[in-house]
Write an enzyme that holds these catalytic residues in place. Structure first.
Site, short mmCIF file in Angstrom:
data_model
loop_
_atom_site.label_atom_id
_atom_site.label_comp_id
_atom_site.label_asym_id
_atom_site.label_seq_id
_atom_site.Cartn_x
_atom_site.Cartn_y
_atom_site.Cartn_z
N GLU A 175 0.87 -1.18 0.00
CA GLU A 175 0.00 0.00 0.00
C GLU A 175 0.90 1.22 0.00
O GLU A 175 1.73 1.37 0.88
CB GLU A 175 -0.82 0.09 1.30
CG GLU A 175 -1.75 -1.04 1.58
CD GLU A 175 -2.36 -0.88 2.99
OE1 GLU A 175 -2.12 0.16 3.65
OE2 GLU A 175 -3.06 -1.79 3.40
N ASP A 183 -4.71 8.89 11.50
CA ASP A 183 -3.36 8.39 11.74
C ASP A 183 -2.78 8.86 13.06
O ASP A 183 -2.98 10.00 13.48
CB ASP A 183 -2.44 8.80 10.59
CG ASP A 183 -2.70 7.99 9.34
OD1 ASP A 183 -2.65 6.75 9.43
OD2 ASP A 183 -3.00 8.57 8.27
#
Lengths: 270, 419
Positions: A48, A59
């Site tokens: 990815e 995140d």
């Protein structure tokens, strides 16, 4: 090439697939490509590539730090496609993981076209759910791309049904309620989420692998997750190796060693 | 309550908005992580149920009257009006609410909802600190745990509000990521919420975020316009020619606009933070200078670069220093129902000083953008409607928190104490 092929290959070997994440442009454009290739060499089945974004709401500090550095370094959307092209050339299916605004702003159809042209397999969309994703569903189908949506511990069965129906390639099960980042233990709810998701997918004979991500950082955890999921997704732990290294060569060596440890883990879990 | 345009026979405003999935035309919606979807669905259900629950409505009304001090006054600003080109300026005094701004209207509603959902903790983002102080206040009142995220830049320019929040028992976490202002505080609050959603409600402070927030916060703030409309009728015998507010995320503006939207004769003006001027690139004027995109869970106009990266914003006002805007404003902008313009830092500070000197009222710097807007459009309205054209302006907050900024801007500190 759909990432399903990588999952099928792992399944044929009676193991889980290993999925590794790195943002484009981190630590540099070339450094990211080199690190991703090391991950492939050492056993990652799917890569990815993260599209660095100014507001990474999902995140934790490690990925925030990496994407901030990538942006300060001047990474552009075009660089993401170039990174995908370089990594996909190894033959390993390569996805882009991205917050929605950069794709929306680029133009959904144009993004799908350019991703397909770069040899990318599809998109993972952490802040786009199928109900807002009509344009993307159409563009992905038109360009034969994977659509990887997320399911969470808090998802209802109805939502898991709709999300897995809209997904192609695999469905990303978030192992915990929280942001990205390695944790000391896998959340106890994770096996149950994978089981629920599989049960819903299997009700009418559909076949969609379930990958588990968030919080996985070492070989033992990879083995644990491989015991109940089709794929093990690791991101922050790779970035940590690059952030902590004195130079790129040491960082890439660290990434390679971690990928090897994880690859061994996904082969031990069953 | 939503605008039922069909019932009013109003062609300009197709309604009701938002639709069941939170869309105001092409704006709004829900661009959020899957982990939050269950909580957003629960919140939508609970809000709808609460609105129709007489006990909830009565409890909120009681707090608004006996705790927050509503209704707020509508004060005629006679001396200030002399500078507005012949317009008659009426100030909607949200600065007189408990905690000093309109933010308390929304926060009391959301805090009651938090308790209704069985949650024990609230989190909030804050820019100027007005919303953080209001949230900390409501949390203290209802016995909820409270964490407020505030950009580090803002904790410095609004240090007094940090102390106020801590005094009220809230934990204030300075956010050191990104531009270290309001948008980064929002990011950090969302990160907290994803991990804590089981016992925590994210009390968003403006008409922004994923559905149902833009609708819910509007419905809690629309009391401003409902009161102002009646007060204006009572005082002048007519509707105003224009209603004016400052726009950052846009909650005080939606609050005062909403009741007037169906009144086609009433012009609605939103004034955004022009910073050093939109042309300079240093500003936070989203509707004047932005483009369509997705931020913080909603589709709306935002300030972004050619790669869709959020642009750094600038405003002397921490509360307006935000790159997005509530989706209902984007919708009203596209429809042309409301008009959005920019006010520079310097124009806002001139109006700030003028209100102090002519009316004895120190406004928040955010609200000073609306006052500067009145000075600009006053002559325009008088030319259009005639002398005495009435302008209702939302004085969204008081300026005590801004004295440090004002003292330094106007050089009011004693020699050697300018910092």
């Amino acid at each position: 090439m759909t990432v399903k092929t990588a999952y099928d290959k792992a399944r044929a070997e009676n193991r889980a697939a290993l999925v590794g994440y790195l943002p484009a442009g981190f630590p540099t454009f070339d450094g990211a490509v080199e690190a991703a290739k090391a991950m492939v060499d050492a056993g990652c089945d799917v890569i990815e590539i993260g599209l660095p974004y100014t507001d990474p709401m999902m995140d934790g500090p490690t990925i925030q730090d990496a994407v901030h550095r990538a942006l300060v370094g001047g990474v552009r959307v075009a660089d993401v496609f170039r990174t995908v092209e370089a990594v996909a050339a190894t033959g390993v299916p390569t996805l882009v993981m991205t917050y929605w605004n950069p794709v929306d702003h680029y133009g959904v159809e144009r993004f799908a076209r350019d991703l397909a042209a770069a040899g990318g397999s599809g998109l993972i969309t952490p802040d786009l759910t199928p109900e807002e994703g009509g344009d993307w569903l159409a563009a992905a189908d038109a360009h034969d791309l994977d659509k990887v949506f997320l399911v969470a511990l808090s998802s209802t069965d109805e939502r898991i049904e709709a999300i897995t129906r809209a997904s192609r390639g695999f469905v990303y099960a978030a192992s915990l309620m929280g942001v990205t980042g390695a944790r000391t233990a896998i959340d106890t709810g994770a096996p149950r989420l994978v089981e629920r998701t599989r049960e819903i997918i299997g009700r009418d004979g559909r076949d969609l692998p379930v990958g588990l991500g968030l919080g996985v950082g070492n070989g033992a955890q990879a083995a644990e997750v491989a015991g109940f999921a089709d794929g093990v997704i690791v991101g922050s732990a790779f970035i940590r190796r690059l952030l902590d290294a004195l130079d790129l060569a040491a960082g890439v060596a660290g990434v390679r060693a971690l990928a090897a440890e994880l690859a061994e883990g996904v082969r031990k879990g069953r | 309550m939503t605008i039922d345009a069909a019932a009013r026979g109003d062609q300009a405003v197709p309604g009701p908005v938002p639709d069941a999935t939170g869309h105001f035309g092409r704006f709004g919606g829900r661009f959020a992580p899957e982990a939050l979807m269950a909580a957003l669905d629960e919140l939508t259900r609970e809000f709808e149920a609460a609105k129709n629950d007489p006990a909830f409505v009565a409890e909120l009304d009681d707090l608004l009257v006996n705790y927050a001090g509503r209704p707020s006054l509508l004060t005629e600003a006679k001396r200030f009006s002399e500078h507005a080109g012949g317009a008659r300026v009426l100030l909607k005094r949200e600065d007189l609410n408990h905690t000093g701004s309109h933010k308390i209207n929304n926060v009391l509603g959301q805090a009651l909802l938090t308790r209704r959902m069985g949650k024990t903790r609230v989190i909030a983002e804050t820019g100027a600190g007005q919303h953080g102080v209001a949230t900390a206040t409501a949390a203290a009142l209802l016995g909820l745990e409270c964490t407020v995220y505030m950009g580090e830049v803002d904790t410095e320019r609004q240090a007094l509000n940090v102390a106020r929040m801590r005094m009220l028992g809230a934990e204030v976490i300075p956010v050191r990521t990104g531009s270290r202002t309001l948008k980064d505080a929002c990011n950090e609050a969302f990160r907290d919420w994803v991990a804590s959603v089981e016992n925590t409600h994210y009390c968003i402070g403006s008409v922004m975020g994923p559905h149902p927030f833009p609708m819910m916060v509007r419905d809690f703030q629309r009391i401003i316009g409902v009161e102002a409309r009646q007060q204006c009728l009572d005082l002048t015998g007519a509707l105003p020619g224009a209603v004016v507010a400052c726009v950052g995320g846009g909650s005080n503006a939606i609050g005062i606009f909403h009741a007037f939207v169906p009144d086609e004769s009433v012009r609605l003006f939103g004034f955004e933070a022009g910073g050093d001027g939109v042309a300079s690139g240093r500003h936070a004027a989203t509707l004047v200078g932005g483009s369509l995109g997705v931020i913080h869970g909603m589709r709306t106009y935002l300030l972004q670069d050619e790669d869709g990266q959020t642009q750094e914003t600038h405003s002397i006002s921490a509360g307006l220093d935000y790159p997005g805007v509530g989706p209902e404003h984007s919708w009203l902008h596209d429809l042309g129902r409301a008009e959005y313009r920019e006010i520079t830092d310097a124009e806002a500070m001139d109006a700030f000083a003028l209100l102090c000197r002519t009316e004895g009222i120190i406004p928040a710097i955010e609200s000073a953008h609306a006052l500067a807007g009145v000075l600009k459009i006053g002559p325009e309205l008088v030319a259009e409607i005639g002398p005495g054209a009435t302008v209702v302006v939302c004085l969204s907050g008081r300026g005590d928190k801004d004295m440090h900024t004002a003292a330094s801007f106007f050089g009011l500190m004693p020699e050697g104490d300018a910092r």
